[in-house]
Design a protein around this motif. Sequence first.
Motif, PDB file in Angstrom:
ATOM      1  N   LEU A   1     -10.284 -12.673  -3.304  1.00  0.00           N
ATOM      2  CA  LEU A   1     -10.531 -11.460  -4.075  1.00  0.00           C
ATOM      3  C   LEU A   1     -11.508 -10.544  -3.354  1.00  0.00           C
ATOM      4  CD1 LEU A   1     -10.346  -9.732  -6.642  1.00  0.00           C
ATOM      5  CD2 LEU A   1     -12.087 -11.214  -7.677  1.00  0.00           C
ATOM      6  N   ALA A   2     -12.597 -11.103  -2.842  1.00  0.00           N
ATOM      7  CA  ALA A   2     -13.588 -10.305  -2.118  1.00  0.00           C
ATOM      8  C   ALA A   2     -12.972  -9.652  -0.874  1.00  0.00           C
ATOM      9  CB  ALA A   2     -14.770 -11.185  -1.725  1.00  0.00           C
ATOM     10  N   LYS A   3     -12.101 -10.387  -0.186  1.00  0.00           N
ATOM     11  CA  LYS A   3     -11.447  -9.852   1.010  1.00  0.00           C
ATOM     12  C   LYS A   3     -10.533  -8.685   0.654  1.00  0.00           C
ATOM     13  CE  LYS A   3      -8.191 -11.166   4.658  1.00  0.00           C
ATOM     14  NZ  LYS A   3      -7.361 -12.268   5.225  1.00  0.00           N
ATOM     15  N   TYR A   4      -9.737  -8.845  -0.400  1.00  0.00           N
ATOM     16  CA  TYR A   4      -8.801  -7.789  -0.789  1.00  0.00           C
ATOM     17  C   TYR A   4      -9.538  -6.555  -1.303  1.00  0.00           C
ATOM     18  CZ  TYR A   4      -4.484 -10.524  -0.317  1.00  0.00           C
ATOM     19  OH  TYR A   4      -3.414 -11.217   0.168  1.00  0.00           O
ATOM     20  N   GLU A   5     -10.617  -6.770  -2.058  1.00  0.00           N
ATOM     21  CA  GLU A   5     -11.394  -5.626  -2.547  1.00  0.00           C
ATOM     22  C   GLU A   5     -12.006  -4.848  -1.384  1.00  0.00           C
ATOM     23  OE1 GLU A   5     -12.860  -6.844  -7.029  1.00  0.00           O
ATOM     24  OE2 GLU A   5     -14.018  -7.591  -5.323  1.00  0.00           O
ATOM     25  N   LYS A   6     -12.482  -5.552  -0.372  1.00  0.00           N
ATOM     26  CA  LYS A   6     -13.034  -4.890   0.815  1.00  0.00           C
ATOM     27  C   LYS A   6     -11.942  -4.103   1.537  1.00  0.00           C
ATOM     28  CE  LYS A   6     -15.405  -5.820   5.189  1.00  0.00           C
ATOM     29  NZ  LYS A   6     -15.982  -6.867   6.080  1.00  0.00           N
ATOM     30  N   ASN A   7     -10.751  -4.701   1.671  1.00  0.00           N
ATOM     31  CA  ASN A   7      -9.642  -4.009   2.337  1.00  0.00           C
ATOM     32  C   ASN A   7      -9.279  -2.719   1.607  1.00  0.00           C
ATOM     33  OD1 ASN A   7      -9.461  -5.988   4.270  1.00  0.00           O
ATOM     34  ND2 ASN A   7      -7.734  -7.039   3.315  1.00  0.00           N
ATOM     35  N   LEU A   8      -9.266  -2.772   0.286  1.00  0.00           N
ATOM     36  CA  LEU A   8      -8.891  -1.592  -0.498  1.00  0.00           C
ATOM     37  C   LEU A   8      -9.924  -0.477  -0.387  1.00  0.00           C
ATOM     38  CD1 LEU A   8      -7.389  -3.237  -3.698  1.00  0.00           C
ATOM     39  CD2 LEU A   8      -6.173  -1.858  -2.010  1.00  0.00           C
ATOM     40  N   ARG A   9     -11.204  -0.842  -0.276  1.00  0.00           N
ATOM     41  CA  ARG A   9     -12.246   0.175  -0.148  1.00  0.00           C
ATOM     42  C   ARG A   9     -12.098   0.972   1.144  1.00  0.00           C
ATOM     43  NH1 ARG A   9     -15.632  -3.921  -2.403  1.00  0.00           N
ATOM     44  NH2 ARG A   9     -16.358  -4.529  -0.319  1.00  0.00           N
ATOM     45  N   HIS A  10     -11.507   0.349   2.140  1.00  0.00           N
ATOM     46  CA  HIS A  10     -11.364   0.997   3.445  1.00  0.00           C
ATOM     47  C   HIS A  10      -9.889   1.084   3.835  1.00  0.00           C
ATOM     48  CE1 HIS A  10     -15.691   0.423   3.837  1.00  0.00           C
ATOM     49  NE2 HIS A  10     -15.517  -0.854   3.534  1.00  0.00           N
ATOM     50  N   PHE A  11      -9.017   1.249   2.840  1.00  0.00           N
ATOM     51  CA  PHE A  11      -7.600   1.109   3.160  1.00  0.00           C
ATOM     52  C   PHE A  11      -7.074   2.232   4.055  1.00  0.00           C
ATOM     53  CE2 PHE A  11      -3.021   1.088   2.662  1.00  0.00           C
ATOM     54  CZ  PHE A  11      -2.757  -0.263   2.809  1.00  0.00           C
ATOM     55  N   ARG A  12      -7.581   3.459   3.891  1.00  0.00           N
ATOM     56  CA  ARG A  12      -7.083   4.541   4.738  1.00  0.00           C
ATOM     57  C   ARG A  12      -7.318   4.235   6.217  1.00  0.00           C
ATOM     58  NH1 ARG A  12      -8.525  10.353   1.859  1.00  0.00           N
ATOM     59  NH2 ARG A  12      -7.167  10.078   0.024  1.00  0.00           N
TER      60      ARG A  12
ATOM     61  N   MET B   1      -0.066  -1.410  -2.306  1.00  0.00           N
ATOM     62  CA  MET B   1       0.274  -1.839  -3.663  1.00  0.00           C
ATOM     63  C   MET B   1       0.073  -3.338  -3.830  1.00  0.00           C
ATOM     64  SD  MET B   1       2.738  -3.554  -5.601  1.00  0.00           S
ATOM     65  CE  MET B   1       4.149  -3.633  -4.485  1.00  0.00           C
ATOM     66  N   LYS B   2       0.487  -4.100  -2.827  1.00  0.00           N
ATOM     67  CA  LYS B   2       0.364  -5.551  -2.910  1.00  0.00           C
ATOM     68  C   LYS B   2      -1.096  -5.967  -3.058  1.00  0.00           C
ATOM     69  CE  LYS B   2       1.336  -9.802  -0.341  1.00  0.00           C
ATOM     70  NZ  LYS B   2       1.945 -10.397   0.882  1.00  0.00           N
ATOM     71  N   GLN B   3      -1.963  -5.369  -2.270  1.00  0.00           N
ATOM     72  CA  GLN B   3      -3.374  -5.750  -2.336  1.00  0.00           C
ATOM     73  C   GLN B   3      -4.023  -5.277  -3.634  1.00  0.00           C
ATOM     74  OE1 GLN B   3      -5.844  -5.697   1.036  1.00  0.00           O
ATOM     75  NE2 GLN B   3      -4.212  -5.995   2.516  1.00  0.00           N
ATOM     76  N   ARG B   4      -3.648  -4.073  -4.099  1.00  0.00           N
ATOM     77  CA  ARG B   4      -4.213  -3.551  -5.338  1.00  0.00           C
ATOM     78  C   ARG B   4      -3.811  -4.417  -6.535  1.00  0.00           C
ATOM     79  NH1 ARG B   4      -1.919   0.971  -5.204  1.00  0.00           N
ATOM     80  NH2 ARG B   4      -0.277   0.552  -6.710  1.00  0.00           N
ATOM     81  N   GLU B   5      -2.531  -4.760  -6.627  1.00  0.00           N
ATOM     82  CA  GLU B   5      -2.069  -5.573  -7.751  1.00  0.00           C
ATOM     83  C   GLU B   5      -2.547  -7.020  -7.627  1.00  0.00           C
ATOM     84  OE1 GLU B   5      -0.904  -4.419 -10.402  1.00  0.00           O
ATOM     85  OE2 GLU B   5      -0.590  -2.379  -9.677  1.00  0.00           O
ATOM     86  N   SER B   6      -2.715  -7.508  -6.408  1.00  0.00           N
ATOM     87  CA  SER B   6      -3.241  -8.861  -6.224  1.00  0.00           C
ATOM     88  C   SER B   6      -4.672  -8.963  -6.731  1.00  0.00           C
ATOM     89  CB  SER B   6      -3.181  -9.254  -4.738  1.00  0.00           C
ATOM     90  OG  SER B   6      -1.847  -9.403  -4.305  1.00  0.00           O
ATOM     91  N   VAL B   7      -5.469  -7.910  -6.508  1.00  0.00           N
ATOM     92  CA  VAL B   7      -6.845  -7.897  -7.015  1.00  0.00           C
ATOM     93  C   VAL B   7      -6.842  -8.026  -8.530  1.00  0.00           C
ATOM     94  CG1 VAL B   7      -8.839  -6.386  -7.382  1.00  0.00           C
ATOM     95  CG2 VAL B   7      -7.910  -6.686  -5.083  1.00  0.00           C
ATOM     96  N   ARG B   8      -5.993  -7.249  -9.196  1.00  0.00           N
ATOM     97  CA  ARG B   8      -5.924  -7.313 -10.656  1.00  0.00           C
ATOM     98  C   ARG B   8      -5.470  -8.698 -11.125  1.00  0.00           C
ATOM     99  NH1 ARG B   8      -2.820  -1.482 -11.470  1.00  0.00           N
ATOM    100  NH2 ARG B   8      -4.595  -0.157 -10.923  1.00  0.00           N
TER     101      ARG B   8
END
Length: 282
Positions: free
Chosen positions: A148-159, A264-271
């Motif tokens: 979860l921590a890894k995916y949240e970090k990826n999403l914060r810097h996804f661009r 989308m995969k990472q965003r929905e995986s976090v949820r």
Amino acid sequence: MEFGFVVLHYLAFEMTVRCTEALLALSGPVRVVIVDNASPNGSGKKLQEHFALHPSVTVLLNETNEGFARGNNAGYSFLREHFSCGFITVLNNDVLIRDRDFPARVEAIYKAHPFAVLGPDILNPATGEHQNPAHRKGFTREEVEERLAKYEKNLRHFRWNRFKWNLKKAFRRSPERRVAALVPDPLENVVLHGACFVFSQAFIKVRERCFNPGTFLYFEEEILHRECLQQGLLLRYDPSLQVEHLEDVATDKAFRTPARKEEMKQRESVRSMKVFLNVLKD
């Protein structure tokens, strides 16, 4: 009793027709419920017209896209409430069952080894990969929190990550993916792959919904595995049954670029992981 099937549909009309027609060719009485997840291309209504004269097929039209769990729950609950199905199989619309004796073989397995949830050998014919079991054991709380921590970090810097990802894809060859071989022996209480689940009366009698409704996509099989263990419901993998999984037909249609699909995969995986952590607390 009839053998029930739930087919979750989104966009891919031809694939859903192909999947459903394979189910209707199975031996024994079959009942199919297609759940259209508010496909924006109108393919849900097109499916209603296509199967309008077939008494064994019902097409449900969701008003909004409910995702994997709630979409499948709608079909499962419809079968559970309106028909006396001995078994309910929930499968992706890109799964093909070619064995005409599939219902009879499921019943024979149940008589020999009573299960609540059954997972067959799931073969991707394009790669030769065997996708079941998904995991030999479920994730621990620590593993979920770390991911979860890894995916949240990826999403914060996804661009920025998407820019780097596109560069790597353009200039590097993708590493060869290890293809999972067939697991030849039956296993119990493993995490089963989400492309195809067979639910028996042992499950149907005690569960009004097949999946936790808190997720939209991803981690449904891990959550189901944990909930079954908590409820004393046996999961069984049996390679004597096989289905073919053509994989990601609907999601590939829904996204123009692989990067958008990955976001989308990472965003929905976090949820979903947050829902999973709540289940693990129990």
